[in-house]
Design an enzyme around this catalytic site. Structure first.
Site, short mmCIF file in Angstrom:
data_model
loop_
_atom_site.label_atom_id
_atom_site.label_comp_id
_atom_site.label_asym_id
_atom_site.label_seq_id
_atom_site.Cartn_x
_atom_site.Cartn_y
_atom_site.Cartn_z
N ASN A 177 3.67 5.41 -1.83
CA ASN A 177 3.47 4.10 -1.29
C ASN A 177 4.17 3.13 -2.49
O ASN A 177 4.74 2.31 -2.11
CB ASN A 177 2.00 3.67 -1.34
CG ASN A 177 1.87 1.99 -0.95
OD1 ASN A 177 2.25 1.81 0.07
ND2 ASN A 177 1.45 1.42 -1.96
N ASP A 245 5.84 -1.69 -4.40
CA ASP A 245 6.14 -0.62 -3.13
C ASP A 245 7.28 -0.05 -2.75
O ASP A 245 8.52 -0.76 -2.51
CB ASP A 245 5.57 -1.42 -1.93
CG ASP A 245 3.99 -1.70 -1.99
OD1 ASP A 245 3.71 -1.99 -3.12
OD2 ASP A 245 3.65 -1.30 -0.81
N ASP A 275 -1.57 9.69 -0.89
CA ASP A 275 -2.16 8.58 -1.37
C ASP A 275 -1.63 7.31 -0.61
O ASP A 275 -0.62 7.13 -0.42
CB ASP A 275 -1.81 8.31 -2.95
CG ASP A 275 -2.56 6.95 -3.63
OD1 ASP A 275 -3.63 6.95 -3.48
OD2 ASP A 275 -1.82 6.13 -3.87
N HIS A 279 -0.80 1.99 3.89
CA HIS A 279 -0.07 1.01 2.98
C HIS A 279 1.49 0.86 2.86
O HIS A 279 1.89 0.13 2.19
CB HIS A 279 -0.49 0.28 1.64
CG HIS A 279 -2.31 0.15 1.60
ND1 HIS A 279 -2.76 -1.31 1.92
CD2 HIS A 279 -3.19 0.94 1.14
CE1 HIS A 279 -3.96 -1.07 2.11
NE2 HIS A 279 -4.25 0.20 1.60
N GLU A 311 -4.86 9.53 2.96
CA GLU A 311 -5.83 8.76 2.70
C GLU A 311 -5.65 7.43 3.60
O GLU A 311 -4.29 6.67 3.29
CB GLU A 311 -5.70 8.08 1.45
CG GLU A 311 -6.57 7.16 0.99
CD GLU A 311 -6.57 6.46 -0.25
OE1 GLU A 311 -7.36 5.74 -0.81
OE2 GLU A 311 -5.30 6.43 -0.92
#
Ligand code: CA
Length: 574
Positions: A177, A245, A275, A279, A311
């Site tokens: 991410n 990001d 992970d 997002h 996740e």
């Protein structure tokens, strides 16, 4: 000979990595270690069958039979070598220190593999091991190396080889991410942007890294930060300014991520834990599912058994939507934390009836999106308050939660220390990640110092050393529960049906059918003993296959079609 071959290939891999950032090619080079590993998996499982006897090596001698004196149902282990696993989540930093500097390390994990194997786990998830300036290492500086505090690449290869020797698969955290703000890609991009004149557009041919991240000439939201040395360039850092990001829509970046994947697959890694997949892109989830799919499909082309668990910390419907990625697993957050179904059923704030209806609901919801999904239930992870806190250190309920988890479909994940009922305190992340309590002696070999900013607090339950020697401990309950799981592949893989006539309030019964074999699981989540008359039900012809009671002196019996179950117990029939 093989060793020599591997080291030559390693040198080749390093040479390539200087050019491509991470050694994009050379994937077939890994075959040497890969095949050696899979060859040994069968024997690894067989070996663990023997090690359950009283004089097992590697841990304190156990002078009692695991399942209890009067237990007459011990079965042969039946561990299938596929992606349904019992995973143990390890925060290397706080796990086991092999060289006395107070920081856990990869050699420390290797030293504890006998323990992990004897517990009944056959997969480990290592939280990030790549170089990072933070103690938790979720902000990666370099995707193709091992953090110095944790050891060397050689240590990692040795750990993987030792895992494969024992039939344990290795999943590592793959954090895509964001990178750390000191990652070369980000630093290069920022330096380039600082050379631009006011209003000048970046030239991606000159600096492709600018498109690896979400840079903008406007501060689009509160999670956008000013680029150093500029007055009008901002970058997205959804978690904080130190974690810029990444832009997974950039094809060059995706190619880098595939090269990195190949690098680790060559090292023998069996899967990735993705992970923060929720997002990657905050506005359109299909960007995220397609990134997951692209990386997974690539990994599968290199390793047909490759595993991926992501996740997506959100609602059931959102988790279900991420199965559109057609990647094996999403963590099932509905099973975790204080308001999760397992803790609630364990402590009696929700019924067994509710639990099994929820299990059926997961099956229907997830399989409707992706038939080959493997659920990934868990009680807690490194971001969550520990089970002992959620259950007010009630030993009975802690055991029950573990028992319920181990009857779930899919691949359960156990966060290190939960098997001894370790506590966290407050809400700081450091306090959820303290030193594994191997011994009551803080200076005992292997004990780590834990995160520097963690508070100093006492654990309620005894250390691993003491719990191993205590037949009634939480640890030995976990071990018995894992044993049942390793005897009965239907638990992980079976299709669930509820036995309605036997399911009411704190009593519930389900069947799980895998291929041509059906087992039943009967739950009593009440504190009180109960009887369950199975005669006349669809499981009336079944016999006890095994059971799980709070202590080994409590039994479950089946006489004249009536199961007699102590409080908080689980029975498997076949
Ligand atoms: Ca160390």
């Amino acid at each position: 000979m093989k060793k020599k071959l591997v080291s030559i290939l390693l040198v080749m891999g390093m040479a390539v990595s200087l050019l491509a950032g991470c050694g994009g090619s050379g994937t077939d080079a890994g075959d040497g270690t890969e095949s050696a590993a899979s060859d040994s998996e069968g024997t690894g499982n067989a070996a663990s069958a023997d090690s359950d006897s009283a004089d097992s090596e590697g841990t304190a001698a156990v002078s009692f039979p695991l399942m209890g004196e009067n237990y007459a149902y011990e079965q042969e282990l039946n561990v299938i070598d596929d992606n349904y696993r019992n995973y143990y989540e390890i925060f290397v930093y706080s796990f086991y220190d092999s060289d006395g500097d107070g920081i856990g390390d990869l050699n420390g994990v290797t030293e504890k593999l006998d323990y992990i194997e004897e517990m009944g786990f056959n997969g480990i998830w290592l939280m990030p091991i790549m170089p990072s300036s933070s103690y938790h290492k979720y902000d990666v500086d370099d995707y193709c190396a091992i953090d110095e505090a944790y050891g060397t690449m050689e240590d990692f290869e040795n750990l993987v080889a030792e895992c494969h020797e024992r039939g344990i698969r290795v999943v590592i955290d793959f954090v895509i991410n964001h990178t750390s703000s000191s990652h070369e890609w980000f630093v290069t991009a920022c330096e380039y942007l600082a050379t631009l004149e006011e209003g000048e557009e970046p030239d991606l041919e000159e600096c492709p890294y600018v498109d690896y991240y979400h840079f903008s000439q406007t501060q689009e939201s509160g999670t956008y930060y000013l680029v150093d040395g500029t007055t009008s360039w901002y970058y997205e850092g959804a978690f904080w300014s130190g974690m810029p990001d990444l832009n997974v829509e950039n094809e060059d970046l995706m190619q880098e991520l595939k090269d990195i994947s190949a690098f680790w697959i060559e090292k023998g890694v069996d899967g990735f834990r993705m992970d923060a997949a929720l997002h990657y892109d905050e506005s359109d989830y299909t960007i995220n599912t397609s990134a997951l799919n692209e990386i997974y499909t690539y990994c599968l082309s290199l390793d047909e058994d490759f595993y991926m668990v992501s996740e997506v910390w959100d609602s059931e419907s959102t988790i279900a939507r991420y199965y559109e990625s057609e990647t094996p697993s999403m963590f099932n957050f509905l099973t975790s934390s204080s308001d999760g179904i397992l803790v609630k059923a364990a402590q009696g704030t929700s019924s067994a009836e509710k639990l099994v209806s929820k299990m059926l609901d997961f099956q229907e919801t997830f399989s409707a999106v992706y038939a080959d999904y493997i659920d990934a239930p868990f009680l807690t992870n490194h971001d969550q308050v520990r089970v002992a806190n959620n259950l007010q250190s009630n030993e009975t309920n802690i055991k029950m939660a573990a028992g319920l988890l181990m009857m779930m479909s899919g691949s359960p994940f156990v966060y290190y220390g939960e098997e001894i009922g370790m506590k966290s305190t407050g809400t700081s992340d450091e306090n959820k990640r303290v030193a594994m309590l191997w011994s009551s002696d803080a200076d005992a070999e292997g004990m780590t110092d834990g995160p520097e900013d963690a508070d100093d607090f006492e654990q309620t339950f005894a250390s691993v050393e003491e719990q191993l020697a205590d037949e009634t401990s939480i640890l030995n309950y976990y071990k018995r529960a894992l044993r049942l799981r390793n005897e009965n592949p239907e638990i992980a893989r079976g299709t669930i049906a509820i036995v309605e006539s036997l399911t009411e309030d704190t009593t519930a019964a389900i069947t799980k059918t895998y291929e041509d074999s059906t087992i039943a699981i009967v739950y009593n989540t009440s504190e009180e003993a109960t009887t369950v008359d199975i005669s006349g039900s669809e499981i009336s012809e079944m016999e006890i296959r095994g059971y799980l009671t709070l202590t080994t002196d409590e039994e479950i019996t089946l006489e004249d079609g009536v199961l007699t179950m102590p409080g908080k117990s689980i029975c498997i029939l076949k």
